[in-house]
Design an enzyme around this catalytic site. Structure first.
Site, mmCIF file in Angstrom:
data_model
loop_
_atom_site.group_PDB
_atom_site.id
_atom_site.type_symbol
_atom_site.label_atom_id
_atom_site.label_comp_id
_atom_site.label_asym_id
_atom_site.label_seq_id
_atom_site.Cartn_x
_atom_site.Cartn_y
_atom_site.Cartn_z
ATOM 1 C CG ASN A 72 -0.529 4.817 -17.450
ATOM 2 O OD1 ASN A 72 -1.434 4.033 -17.121
ATOM 3 N ND2 ASN A 72 0.017 5.665 -16.613
ATOM 4 N NE ARG A 105 1.552 3.005 -13.708
ATOM 5 C CZ ARG A 105 0.636 3.698 -13.052
ATOM 6 N NH1 ARG A 105 -0.279 4.368 -13.705
ATOM 7 N NH2 ARG A 105 0.621 3.710 -11.750
ATOM 8 C CG HIS A 144 4.171 5.330 -6.656
ATOM 9 N ND1 HIS A 144 3.887 5.952 -5.464
ATOM 10 C CD2 HIS A 144 3.274 5.804 -7.528
ATOM 11 C CE1 HIS A 144 2.858 6.763 -5.612
ATOM 12 N NE2 HIS A 144 2.457 6.683 -6.873
ATOM 13 N NE ARG A 153 -4.898 6.849 -3.425
ATOM 14 C CZ ARG A 153 -3.919 6.804 -4.340
ATOM 15 N NH1 ARG A 153 -2.655 6.892 -3.958
ATOM 16 N NH2 ARG A 153 -4.198 6.646 -5.600
ATOM 17 C CD GLU A 191 5.938 6.442 -12.527
ATOM 18 O OE1 GLU A 191 5.621 7.643 -12.571
ATOM 19 O OE2 GLU A 191 5.254 5.588 -11.951
#
Ligand code: AMP
Length: 393
Positions: free
Chosen positions: A7, A88, A177, A236, A379
């Site tokens: 990643n 990723r 996601h 956010r 993940e």
């Protein structure tokens, strides 16, 4: 076969090495603060940690150090021992609905998507380029955060703005996601013994999103063109009236960069009560901080509204799944989000909800028609499995 999962972010690289015979993570590490003077590179293998603190100027040097650490720790004896590398990738645009093996055309397309995810896709591409240079014989696979959402129908992924922006600029909902949503849906499918599951998935971490899944396929998700839309998050805003940008922009003479920072970095839990860390927000609320309590109520209220609307579009929901740092650990957020939903057939068992486990937890009451599950996401393993299944044995 050993698969390395990478990643590559804007200032850090996280990696994990998997043994695919039994889907086991055997080593993991990171390279942090790339571009700074005291960058850190670290690997953990077989209970031993190797750490290096030195200036790491860029991703190229960072990845070379990662490769050295993999060998120095004896996790692998040579880079050619790797059966593949899974990367990723945050933004796959409308072009990628499946993982693919990287070739020149794929790399070019990821580059073309940079305007849609400037920080992320540039950094991912750095990771791919360096690894292709370092180990040209090992196949590189890209796994997209957006791919699971590729099945969202057009009427659900379009914005009601002039159509030309979709045609010329790819402006539409993509969702993110996806690797996590997909992983927990598959785990729930196995756990419940239902092949084509109808599920509402909640990935609640610092970034948070939900997905509506019908017959095992994603039909809607809360994030949009970017990860800013949907739920309230750590920093956010999630959904807002877009006109508040015009209002605040005009009133305080804020430019586009200011507004971007306002909604992405200074809003959410942090904007309402000053902290983006859910544990801290809860402890502030316990001590009587009214804004912290308000932030918690807003966070859960938004989730509940999405549960209701996703239940409406799915039809008969089999289960809802909590995952991510908050979803997996935060008993109170789960309780608040699931409260008073008995009228849709969802009832939390407050005692079961108090458990903690690294395994799948079923926290709904006996009478609940919709099962409520807590499933730790993984993940990296999902990327490793997708890479492995594409490359074969
Ligand atoms: P993630 O981005 O998935 O790592 O999740 C980070 C978020 O999970 C932060 O807001 C943390 O405060 C929250 N979190 C982690 N552990 C707990 C916990 N035990 N209780 C409440 N929130 C938690």
């Amino acid at each position: 076969m050993k698969i390395l999962v990478l990643n590559s972010g804007s200032s850090s690289i996280k990696f994990q090495l998997f043994q695919m015979d039994d889907n086991r993570s055997i080593a993991s590490g990171l390279v942090e603060q790339i571009g700074e003077n005291d960058s850190l590179a670290k690997i953990e293998y077989n209970g031993t940690v190797i750490e290096k603190r030195e200036p790491i100027a860029d991703h190229k040097i960072g990845l070379k150090i990662m490769n050295q650490l993999l060998i120095e720790s004896t996790a692998i004896s040579s880079l050619n021992e790797l059966g593949g590398v899974g990367h990723r990738i945050v933004q796959g645009g409308g072009s990628f609905s499946e993982p693919v093996i990287v070739d020149e055309a794929v790399a070019k397309e990821i580059e073309n998507l940079i305007p849609l995810a400037p920080l992320h896709n540039r950094a991912h591409l750095n990771g791919i380029e360096v690894m292709m240079e370092e180990i040209p014989n090992v196949k590189q696979v890209v796994v997209f955060d957006t791919a699971f959402h590729a099945t969202i129908p057009k009427y659900a992924h379009m914005y009601a703005i002039p159509y030309k922006y979709y045609e010329t600029d790819g402006v539409r909902k993509y969702g993110f996601h996806g690797t996590s949503h997909k992983y927990v849906v598959e785990e729930a499918s196995k756990y419940l013994g239902i092949e084509n599951l109808n599920a509402i998935t909640l990935h609640l971490g610092n970034g948070a999103s939900m997905a509506a899944v019908k017959d095992g396929k994603c039909i809607d998700t809360s994030m949009g063109l970017t990860p800013l839309a949907g739920l309230m998050m750590g920093t956010r805003s999630g959904d807002i009236d877009p006109a508040l940008l015009f209002y605040l922009g005009r009133k305080y003479d804020l430019n586009i960069e200011d507004l971007d920072e306002l909604l992405n970095k200074k809003s959410g839990l942090k904007g309402v009560c000053g902290s983006n860390d859910m544990r801290e927000v809860e402890s502030m609320a316990d001590k009587g901080d009214e804004n912290a309590q308000l932030a918690l109520d807003m966070f859960a209220y938004r989730i509940k509204k999405y549960i209701g609307s996703y239940n409406a579009i799915i039809g008969k929901t089999d289960c809802i799944i909590f995952t991510g740092g908050i979803g997996e650990n935060d008993i109170d957020t789960r309780a608040r989000s699931c409260s008073e939903l008995e009228h849709i057939g969802m009832e939390l068992d407050l005692v079961k909800n108090n458990q903690r486990s690294k395994e799948i937890l079923e926290i709904s009451s006996k009478n609940s028609k919709i099962k409520i599950l807590v499933i730790p996401t993984n993940e990296e393993l999902e990327i490793a499995m997708q890479t492995y299944s594409l490359l074969g044995t």
